[in-house]
Scaffold this motif. Structure first.
Motif, mmCIF file in Angstrom:
data_model
loop_
_atom_site.group_PDB
_atom_site.id
_atom_site.type_symbol
_atom_site.label_atom_id
_atom_site.label_comp_id
_atom_site.label_asym_id
_atom_site.label_seq_id
_atom_site.Cartn_x
_atom_site.Cartn_y
_atom_site.Cartn_z
ATOM 1 N N GLY A 1 0.791 -1.216 0.000
ATOM 2 C CA GLY A 1 0.000 0.000 0.000
ATOM 3 C C GLY A 1 0.825 1.268 0.000
ATOM 4 N N THR A 2 0.131 2.346 -0.301
ATOM 5 C CA THR A 2 0.669 3.700 -0.210
ATOM 6 C C THR A 2 -0.176 4.421 0.831
ATOM 7 N N VAL A 3 0.503 5.031 1.798
ATOM 8 C CA VAL A 3 -0.160 5.601 2.957
ATOM 9 C C VAL A 3 0.035 7.106 2.982
ATOM 10 N N GLY A 4 -1.040 7.846 3.226
ATOM 11 C CA GLY A 4 -0.956 9.294 3.381
ATOM 12 C C GLY A 4 -1.336 9.681 4.796
ATOM 13 N N ILE A 5 -0.544 10.566 5.402
ATOM 14 C CA ILE A 5 -0.860 11.035 6.757
ATOM 15 C C ILE A 5 -0.923 12.561 6.774
ATOM 16 N N ASP A 6 -1.624 13.066 7.767
ATOM 17 C CA ASP A 6 -1.673 14.503 8.014
ATOM 18 C C ASP A 6 -0.989 14.740 9.353
ATOM 19 N N ALA A 7 0.218 15.316 9.297
ATOM 20 C CA ALA A 7 1.010 15.545 10.503
ATOM 21 C C ALA A 7 0.983 17.010 10.928
ATOM 22 N N GLY A 8 -0.074 17.721 10.613
ATOM 23 C CA GLY A 8 -0.209 19.116 11.024
ATOM 24 C C GLY A 8 0.851 19.996 10.401
ATOM 25 N N ARG A 9 1.603 20.691 11.235
ATOM 26 C CA ARG A 9 2.633 21.621 10.750
ATOM 27 C C ARG A 9 3.782 20.920 10.033
ATOM 28 N N LEU A 10 3.928 19.628 10.278
ATOM 29 C CA LEU A 10 5.003 18.882 9.617
ATOM 30 C C LEU A 10 4.616 18.446 8.213
ATOM 31 N N GLY A 11 3.376 18.695 7.819
ATOM 32 C CA GLY A 11 2.968 18.430 6.448
ATOM 33 C C GLY A 11 2.079 17.212 6.289
ATOM 34 N N THR A 12 1.890 16.846 5.032
ATOM 35 C CA THR A 12 1.039 15.701 4.678
ATOM 36 C C THR A 12 1.838 14.742 3.792
ATOM 37 N N PRO A 13 2.813 14.058 4.375
ATOM 38 C CA PRO A 13 3.640 13.169 3.566
ATOM 39 C C PRO A 13 2.894 11.906 3.142
ATOM 40 N N THR A 14 3.380 11.323 2.056
ATOM 41 C CA THR A 14 2.871 10.055 1.553
ATOM 42 C C THR A 14 4.030 9.062 1.559
ATOM 43 N N PHE A 15 3.758 7.842 2.000
ATOM 44 C CA PHE A 15 4.790 6.809 2.095
ATOM 45 C C PHE A 15 4.382 5.612 1.234
ATOM 46 N N GLY A 16 5.318 5.089 0.476
ATOM 47 C CA GLY A 16 5.043 3.882 -0.286
ATOM 48 C C GLY A 16 5.184 4.113 -1.769
ATOM 49 N N PRO A 17 4.891 3.083 -2.529
ATOM 50 C CA PRO A 17 4.305 1.816 -2.097
ATOM 51 C C PRO A 17 5.272 1.011 -1.229
#
Length: 196
Positions: free
Chosen positions: A168-184
């Motif tokens: 999978g490819t995962v997207g997170i919302d880390a507030g001030r640290l941004g919205t990085p995406t990890f993967g696949p």
């Protein structure tokens, strides 16, 4: 008079030379501006590099005491070849020292090495620092889409389970640290058992 004229001509030449030098230095300065801006931006981006290393992706594994399940779906008018419903219980862990929201998951399911299903899941799962949570992930396999799964169906009938891998490819919302995406990346793998 000749000496005055020579002084005026000399002064004009000096002014012309000064203008040319001034224009040249002005042109040099103007051509340097983009270079200066590029250097500043590159330096700024270079300082974001370590910041990007601060945010670690969430980890996934099959939840304890909640095995992955596969339910065979009989052929019907809508799905003449039949299919299978899959539920994988994932334990999601935030390895960071700060909270974030697991916002998206684009998953690909492989069954016995054959790509069987995909799914996009808008999760919106808030995780505090180092928190774990268990979420069900439901996918549907349409046997008409994956003709290579005939051997998997036979294996399910005889053994009652099959091996799977979930990428999978995962997207997170880390507030001030941004919205990085990890993967696949590999999320988990294991055995699915048939549930009747």
């Amino acid at each position: 008079m000749g000496s005055v004229l020579a002084k005026l001509v000399g002064r004009r030449r000096m002014l012309r030379c000064a203008d040319q030098v001034g224009l040249r230095s002005d042109l040099r300065f103007r051509t340097c501006i983009p270079l200066i801006i590029a250097t500043v931006v590159a330096a700024g981006c270079a300082t974001l590099g370590p910041l990007a290393q601060i945010v670690q992706p969430p980890t996934f594994r099959q939840a304890d005491n909640q095995p992955a399940e596969i339910r065979l779906v009989a052929p019907s008018l809508r799905q003449p070849t039949g299919g299978a419903g899959v539920r994988i219980w994932l334990e999601v862990t935030n390895p960071n020292a700060f909270g974030f929201t697991l916002s998206t998951l684009a998953a690909t399911l492989l069954v016995e090495g054959t790509r069987a299903a995909t799914g996009d899941f808008p999760l919106g799962l808030p995780l505090t620092a180092r928190q774990q949570s268990v979420v069900p992930l439901d996918l549907y396999i349409d046997f008409a889409d994956v003709p290579g799964l005939a051997s998997v169906v036979r294996q399910l009938a005889t053994r009652g389970s099959v091996g799977y891998q979930l990428d999978g490819t995962v997207g997170i919302d880390a507030g001030r640290l941004g919205t990085p995406t990890f993967g696949p990346m590999l999320l988990t793998r294991g055995e699915m058992r048939v549930v009747r």
